[in-house]
Design a protein around this motif. Structure first.
Motif, short mmCIF file in Angstrom:
data_model
loop_
_atom_site.label_atom_id
_atom_site.label_comp_id
_atom_site.label_asym_id
_atom_site.label_seq_id
_atom_site.Cartn_x
_atom_site.Cartn_y
_atom_site.Cartn_z
N LEU A 224 0.81 -1.22 0.00
CA LEU A 224 0.00 0.00 0.00
C LEU A 224 0.85 1.26 0.00
O LEU A 224 0.31 2.36 -0.17
CB LEU A 224 -0.92 0.02 1.24
CG LEU A 224 -2.06 -1.00 1.28
CD1 LEU A 224 -2.86 -0.83 2.56
CD2 LEU A 224 -2.97 -0.85 0.07
N GLN A 225 2.13 1.12 0.21
CA GLN A 225 3.01 2.29 0.26
C GLN A 225 3.37 2.74 -1.16
O GLN A 225 3.52 1.92 -2.06
CB GLN A 225 4.29 1.95 1.03
CG GLN A 225 4.06 1.62 2.49
CD GLN A 225 5.33 1.19 3.20
OE1 GLN A 225 6.44 1.36 2.68
NE2 GLN A 225 5.18 0.63 4.39
N PRO A 226 3.53 4.03 -1.34
CA PRO A 226 3.87 4.54 -2.68
C PRO A 226 5.37 4.41 -2.95
O PRO A 226 6.09 5.41 -3.12
CB PRO A 226 3.43 6.01 -2.61
CG PRO A 226 3.67 6.38 -1.17
CD PRO A 226 3.35 5.13 -0.38
N GLU A 227 5.86 3.17 -2.98
CA GLU A 227 7.31 2.95 -3.02
C GLU A 227 7.94 3.54 -4.28
O GLU A 227 9.00 4.17 -4.22
CB GLU A 227 7.62 1.46 -2.89
CG GLU A 227 7.34 0.91 -1.50
CD GLU A 227 7.86 -0.50 -1.32
OE1 GLU A 227 8.21 -1.15 -2.32
OE2 GLU A 227 7.90 -0.96 -0.15
N ARG A 228 7.31 3.34 -5.43
CA ARG A 228 7.89 3.89 -6.67
C ARG A 228 7.91 5.42 -6.63
O ARG A 228 8.90 6.06 -7.02
CB ARG A 228 7.09 3.41 -7.88
CG ARG A 228 7.34 1.96 -8.26
CD ARG A 228 6.67 1.65 -9.57
NE ARG A 228 6.92 0.30 -10.01
CZ ARG A 228 6.45 -0.24 -11.13
NH1 ARG A 228 5.71 0.50 -11.94
NH2 ARG A 228 6.71 -1.48 -11.45
N ALA A 229 6.80 5.99 -6.18
CA ALA A 229 6.73 7.45 -6.13
C ALA A 229 7.75 8.00 -5.13
O ALA A 229 8.38 9.04 -5.38
CB ALA A 229 5.31 7.89 -5.74
N MET A 230 7.93 7.33 -4.00
CA MET A 230 8.91 7.79 -3.02
C MET A 230 10.32 7.67 -3.56
O MET A 230 11.16 8.56 -3.36
CB MET A 230 8.76 7.01 -1.71
CG MET A 230 7.50 7.34 -0.92
SD MET A 230 7.46 6.63 0.74
CE MET A 230 7.38 4.87 0.37
N THR B 204 2.49 7.13 4.09
CA THR B 204 3.56 6.75 3.17
C THR B 204 4.35 5.56 3.69
O THR B 204 4.12 4.43 3.30
CB THR B 204 4.50 7.95 2.92
OG1 THR B 204 5.02 8.42 4.18
CG2 THR B 204 3.79 9.08 2.22
N SER B 205 5.29 5.82 4.59
CA SER B 205 6.18 4.78 5.08
C SER B 205 6.69 5.18 6.46
O SER B 205 6.84 6.38 6.75
CB SER B 205 7.37 4.60 4.12
OG SER B 205 8.45 3.95 4.75
N ALA B 206 6.99 4.18 7.27
CA ALA B 206 7.53 4.46 8.60
C ALA B 206 8.85 5.22 8.52
O ALA B 206 9.24 5.90 9.47
CB ALA B 206 7.73 3.15 9.36
N SER B 207 9.54 5.12 7.38
CA SER B 207 10.85 5.76 7.24
C SER B 207 10.78 7.17 6.66
O SER B 207 11.78 7.87 6.65
CB SER B 207 11.76 4.90 6.37
OG SER B 207 12.13 3.72 7.04
N LEU B 208 9.61 7.60 6.19
CA LEU B 208 9.48 8.98 5.72
C LEU B 208 9.02 9.83 6.89
O LEU B 208 7.84 10.19 7.02
CB LEU B 208 8.51 9.09 4.55
CG LEU B 208 8.45 10.47 3.87
CD1 LEU B 208 9.80 10.85 3.30
CD2 LEU B 208 7.39 10.51 2.81
N ARG B 209 9.94 10.14 7.78
CA ARG B 209 9.61 10.82 9.02
C ARG B 209 9.69 12.34 8.82
O ARG B 209 10.66 12.99 9.18
CB ARG B 209 10.50 10.34 10.14
CG ARG B 209 10.48 8.82 10.30
CD ARG B 209 10.77 8.36 11.69
NE ARG B 209 9.79 8.82 12.65
CZ ARG B 209 8.57 8.29 12.80
NH1 ARG B 209 8.19 7.26 12.05
NH2 ARG B 209 7.74 8.79 13.71
N VAL B 210 8.61 12.85 8.23
CA VAL B 210 8.48 14.28 7.99
C VAL B 210 7.09 14.69 8.47
O VAL B 210 6.08 14.14 8.02
CB VAL B 210 8.64 14.63 6.50
CG1 VAL B 210 8.39 16.12 6.27
CG2 VAL B 210 10.03 14.25 6.01
N GLY B 211 7.05 15.63 9.40
CA GLY B 211 5.79 16.09 9.94
C GLY B 211 5.82 17.58 10.17
O GLY B 211 6.74 18.29 9.72
N ALA B 212 4.82 18.08 10.90
CA ALA B 212 4.72 19.52 11.12
C ALA B 212 4.07 19.81 12.46
O ALA B 212 3.20 19.08 12.93
CB ALA B 212 3.91 20.18 10.00
N LEU B 213 4.53 20.90 13.07
CA LEU B 213 3.90 21.52 14.23
C LEU B 213 3.38 22.87 13.79
O LEU B 213 4.10 23.63 13.11
CB LEU B 213 4.93 21.74 15.34
CG LEU B 213 5.15 20.68 16.41
CD1 LEU B 213 6.38 21.04 17.23
CD2 LEU B 213 3.93 20.57 17.30
N ALA B 214 2.16 23.22 14.19
CA ALA B 214 1.63 24.55 13.90
C ALA B 214 1.16 25.17 15.20
O ALA B 214 0.44 24.55 15.98
CB ALA B 214 0.49 24.47 12.89
#
Length: 483
Positions: free
Chosen positions: A128-134, A324-334
């Motif tokens: 289910l992860q967008p591996e090719r796109a990532m 996406t994936s457990a390894s795409l660790r990008v988030g945000a604080l607002a």
């Protein structure tokens, strides 16, 4: 077989065969190992790297792998018993024990043993992860001018602007200057707890609630105070009482597809949460972890609490990791006001910044045509998997298939077990039967009102595995098969 299992198995096979070779003798070539064991070149490379890390083999670029001249000496085990005292002794006046139970977090992070169906995971199955796109996004990101340079400490301006639009909606209720880029949602949550409450302070939490948040609160020296929730979200009448009784100045909640119940905070309670918190002079930490995990049959989603809050009551957290994936660790604080300045200072001290290549890759990913297609695919798949698992549980375990709320987002079901059920024993028996599920106890910061089980449908490979998982649960605990 998954790649991680293949690597471990091949490493074990090669480890047992090392005695066939003299020290310094060359091992068979990678091509020979690929043909002999019928694995990929990547698996061979990773298995040899594991042996090299143990000091058993030496790899020489262009020459191959060789048995090490002598095994790396094992470190003599020392006496670490003194640490039990040093880590546990609490000085006079310390309000909160310093030990932290991370078992609830580790349950969702640990890879299950080979052959075990994973119904306790917190991430999408690789299919289910967008591996090719990532992969394509990462490749493009690496070629961007300055991609390997030092990024702004608050994050790339373009990425902050994208998150601001996602959080604030089309009305632009959140500005890019209100956003900090973080290393995933858990990091953002820990930063928020550090910033908004001092050691020993109470922090209000939904009951039940996400174990990773409870562990983070305790690691920050805070005292989680539970506020009961139902199918419409947190009980706002009890929230007001909890603020008065505890003196807390922080409430952490998941208004959308709450973990573990799947509940959505009702429109009436949304306004009441903000009103109650404002009157208490308190912050609301909005953990919006599952907005992108909406199911295909969901009605229009409510906006974030942050979009309805001009006064800086809400500190919003979101991430790309779950979708996406457990390894795409990008988030945000607002956040707004002085709180934003404190969050910024704590994040800089803790981690400096999120690596620029990862931020660039995230920008490439969410800007690619594949991104909306991925969101639609996941929405369709999650709905189908939810229905498959729900039907299978009702068929195989009618006595345990009482679901308090069937969610239209997220990745799990929350099962109310019959009174007196040993949920830990059930989870252990299920693992022996070949299926991993999560007992409900770690989701409560105080005594749970009843036994529960959290059963997920995103980490399994597909419908067949979900149905097999339900059958294995029936095998593990046949008493629950009696309607």
């Amino acid at each position: 077989m998954q790649e991680r299992s293949s690597v471990a198995e091949l490493a074990n096979l090669l480890r047992r065969e090392l005695n066939r070779y003299s020290p310094g003798e060359k091992l068979p070539s990678s091509r020979a190992l690929v043909e002999r064991f019928r694995v990929s070149p990547v698996t061979v490379s990773r298995a040899l790297a594991a042996l090299a890390a143990e000091g058993l083999v030496v790899t020489r670029p262009g020459a191959g792998a060789f048995r090490a001249d002598r095994p790396r000496p094992r470190n003599r085990p020392g006496d670490t018993s003194w640490q039990e005292v040093a880590l546990s002794a609490e000085p006079p006046g310390e309000a909160v024990p310093r030990s932290v139970d991370a078992s609830g977090v580790l349950t969702t992070l640990a890879a299950p043993p080979p052959g075990v169906i994973e119904l306790n995971g917190g991430y999408l199955h690789p299919t289910l992860q967008p591996e090719r796109a990532m992969a394509a996004a990462l490749a493009r990101a690496g070629r961007r001018p300055g991609a390997w340079g030092r990024p702004p400490t608050d994050g790339l301006p373009e990425l902050r602007a994208w998150f601001a639009r996602e959080i604030g909606g089309p009305e632009g209720a959140v500005a890019a200057s209100d956003v900090l880029i973080t290393a995933g949602g858990q990091s953002a949550l820990t930063t928020a707890l550090h910033a908004l409450a001092g050691p020993g302070a109470p922090v209000l939490v939904e009951s039940p609630s996400y174990p990773g948040m409870l562990a983070a609160a305790r690691a920050c020296g805070l005292r989680p105070v539970p506020v009961p929730a139902d199918t419409d979200g947190v009980r706002t009448d009890l929230l007001a009482q909890a603020f008065r009784a505890s003196g807390a100045r922080v409430f952490v909640c998941q208004p959308l597809f709450q973990n573990p119940t799947g509940a959505v905070l009702s429109a009436e309670r949304r306004a009441e949460v903000l009103r109650v918190a404002r009157e208490a002079g308190a912050f609301v930490v909005e953990d919006d972890f599952a907005r992108r995990l909406v199911h295909e049959d969901a009605p229009p989603l409510p906006p974030t609490l942050a979009a309805d809050d001009p006064d800086g009551v809400v500190v919003h957290i979101c991430s790309l990791t779950k979708i996406t994936s457990a390894s795409l660790r990008v988030g945000a604080l607002a956040a707004r006001g002085t709180a934003l300045e404190r969050l910024r200072a704590i994040q800089v001290v803790d981690s400096f910044f999120v690596p620029r290549p990862l931020q660039e890759a995230a920008l490439e990913l969410v800007g690619a045509p594949a991104w909306p297609r991925h969101l639609r695919t996941v929405a369709t798949e999650l709905r189908a998997r939810r229905e498959t698992l729900l039907t299978a549980l009702r068929r195989e375990l009618p006595a345990a298939a009482e679901v308090g709320h069937v969610p239209y987002g997220g990745y799990h079901l929350w099962l109310r077990l019959p009174d007196g059920t040993d949920e830990w024993g059930l989870a252990a028996a299920a693992l022996r039967a070949g299926v991993a599920v999560a007992p409900g106890r770690p989701y409560f910061s105080a005594e749970p009102p009843a036994p529960h089980l959290r059963v997920g449908f995103a980490s399994a490979s597909g419908p067949a595995e979900l149905e097999a998982g339900a059958r294995r649960l029936r095998t593990a605990f046949p008493d629950l098969a009696d309607g």
